[in-house]
Design an enzyme around this catalytic site. Structure first.
Site, PDB file in Angstrom:
ATOM      1  N   LYS A 202      11.942  67.328 -17.383  1.00 15.97           N
ATOM      2  CA  LYS A 202      12.542  68.648 -17.627  1.00 15.97           C
ATOM      3  C   LYS A 202      13.567  69.018 -16.564  1.00 15.97           C
ATOM      4  CE  LYS A 202       7.910  69.916 -19.237  1.00 15.97           C
ATOM      5  NZ  LYS A 202       6.933  69.322 -18.324  1.00 15.97           N
TER       6      LYS A 202
ATOM      7  N   HIS B  35      13.482  73.563 -18.768  1.00 16.16           N
ATOM      8  CA  HIS B  35      12.131  73.963 -18.371  1.00 16.16           C
ATOM      9  C   HIS B  35      11.880  75.465 -18.618  1.00 16.16           C
ATOM     10  CE1 HIS B  35       8.822  72.528 -15.379  1.00 16.16           C
ATOM     11  NE2 HIS B  35       8.327  73.389 -16.226  1.00 16.16           N
TER      12      HIS B  35
ATOM     13  N   ASP C 296       3.988  63.616 -19.819  1.00 12.40           N
ATOM     14  CA  ASP C 296       4.812  64.814 -19.637  1.00 12.40           C
ATOM     15  C   ASP C 296       4.934  65.114 -18.143  1.00 12.40           C
ATOM     16  OD1 ASP C 296       5.896  67.413 -21.102  1.00 12.40           O
ATOM     17  OD2 ASP C 296       4.768  68.084 -19.344  1.00 12.40           O
TER      18      ASP C 296
ATOM     19  N   TYR D 241       7.844  69.032 -10.753  1.00 11.53           N
ATOM     20  CA  TYR D 241       6.487  68.624 -10.368  1.00 11.53           C
ATOM     21  C   TYR D 241       6.513  67.701  -9.136  1.00 11.53           C
ATOM     22  CZ  TYR D 241       5.336  70.202 -15.156  1.00 11.53           C
ATOM     23  OH  TYR D 241       5.211  70.911 -16.328  1.00 11.53           O
TER      24      TYR D 241
END
Ligand SMILES: NC(=O)c1ccc[n+]([C@@H]2O[C@H](COP(=O)([O-])OP(=O)(O)OC[C@H]3O[C@@H](n4cnc5c(N)ncnc54)[C@H](OP(=O)(O)O)[C@@H]3O)[C@@H](O)[C@H]2O)c1
Length: 285
Positions: free
Chosen positions: A80, A113, A50, A55
């Site tokens: 996402k 997200h 994930d 990120y």
């Protein structure tokens, strides 16, 4: 459902199989740390990763996947859509950018997200609908196998459902004994969405909890293992994160014990022991 290993799967509403534990990568720095930890996860047998554009580590995740030698078809990769990339054109471009960074020609799961980023408070419903249209097109083009949402509450889901031609099959949320979000979980179940549990350890905040430690002692297991097992026994899909190979391996050793009904109830009563889920209509990002 009796689970045996990291290769066991849930079946999403569209028939796609998803491995029952995903490896989390939020706050895992890009570069060596992300590459090494994802590689450690793949070596330990995780088959579900994930990540998210936000990120900043999609390239490192992609490098680890390549290095691992694991067959692409045996892997499940989620990323996402970030808040600044909402809208039809922007979402289309964001999907291609994530594919390129990950070095993949398809994604297994793509999520919105957050439903209501601070910059679209006045028109979040329209923006989600536009982004979703781009996601549907990408699925039809074979770039994505399943579509989902994250941090969506009932009113966000209801708005999205008004225009969605392809229904979301996953809702990923903050779910652990500190915040069970029972109404949301029941609503997701009713609509056929799998509940993915992010922050299954409360971002570490539940690991020192007395009740969790007491239950762990009963089974000769670690607090992290108990929390991940708790998530599975609720039928959730936990996404534990670590950058330490020994934790990564241990967090997957949750198939050889079972929490009793009484222990599940004890853990269910820990509301507020760590953070509660953030209100997606009030975030400042
Ligand atoms: N959709 C969303 O908005 C959203 C939001 C948050 C998270 N997520 C996803 O969910 C994943 C997990 O959530 P999370 O990152 O908040 O945290 P988490 O998995 O609940 O907890 C991670 C923390 O626990 C520590 N830890 C892990 N295993 C341990 C063990 N066996 N013993 C002791 N400490 C241990 C980690 O430390 P070390 O890393 O130092 O080992 C880290 O500090 C994320 O990585 C991300 O993929 C999604």
């Amino acid at each position: 459902m009796v689970l045996h290993s990291l290769e066991d799967t849930y079946t999403l509403a569209n028939g796609v199989e998803i491995p029952v534990i995903g490896f989390g990568t939020w706050q895992t720095p890009s570069g060596q740390v992300a590459e090494d930890s994802v590689l450690a996860a793949l070596n330990a047998g995780y088959r579900h990763i994930d990540t998210a554009a936000a990120y900043g580590n999609e390239e490192s995740v992609g490098n680890a996947i390549k290095k691992s030698g694991v067959n692409r078809h045996d892997l499940f990769v989620t990323t996402k859509l970030w808040n600044k990339n909402h809208g039809y054109k922007q979402a289309k471009a964001a999907i291609d950018e994530s594919l390129q960074k990950l070095g993949l020609d398809y994604l297994d799961l793509y999520l919105i997200h957050w439903p209501n980023p601070v910059d679209m408070r006045d028109n979040w419903a329209e923006m989600n609908a536009e982004s979703w249209q781009a996601m549907e097109e990408a699925q039809r083009a074979g770039k994505i196998r399943a579509l989902g949402i994250s941090n969506f509450r009932k009113h966000h889901i209801d708005e999205l459902m008004k225009t969605a031609e392809i229904k979301p099959v996953v809702n990923q949320n903050y779910l652990n004994p500190s915040d069970l979000q029972p109404e949301l979980v029941a609503y997701d179940d009713k609509l056929g969405m799998l509940n993915e549990a992010y922050s299954p350890l409360g971002t570490g905040g539940l690991l020192g909890n007395d009740t969790v430690n007491e239950v762990a002692k009963n089974h000769g297991k670690s607090p992290a293992q108990v929390l991940i097992r708790w998530s599975l026994q609720h039928g959730f899909l936990p996404l534990p994160k670590s950058v330490h190979p020994e934790y990564i391996k241990a967090n997957a050793e949750v198939f050889d014990f079972e929490l009793s009904d009484a222990e599940m109830k004890q853990l269910d009563s820990l509301r507020g022991a760590a953070d509660l889920a953030a209100d997606p209509d009030k975030t400042d990002f």
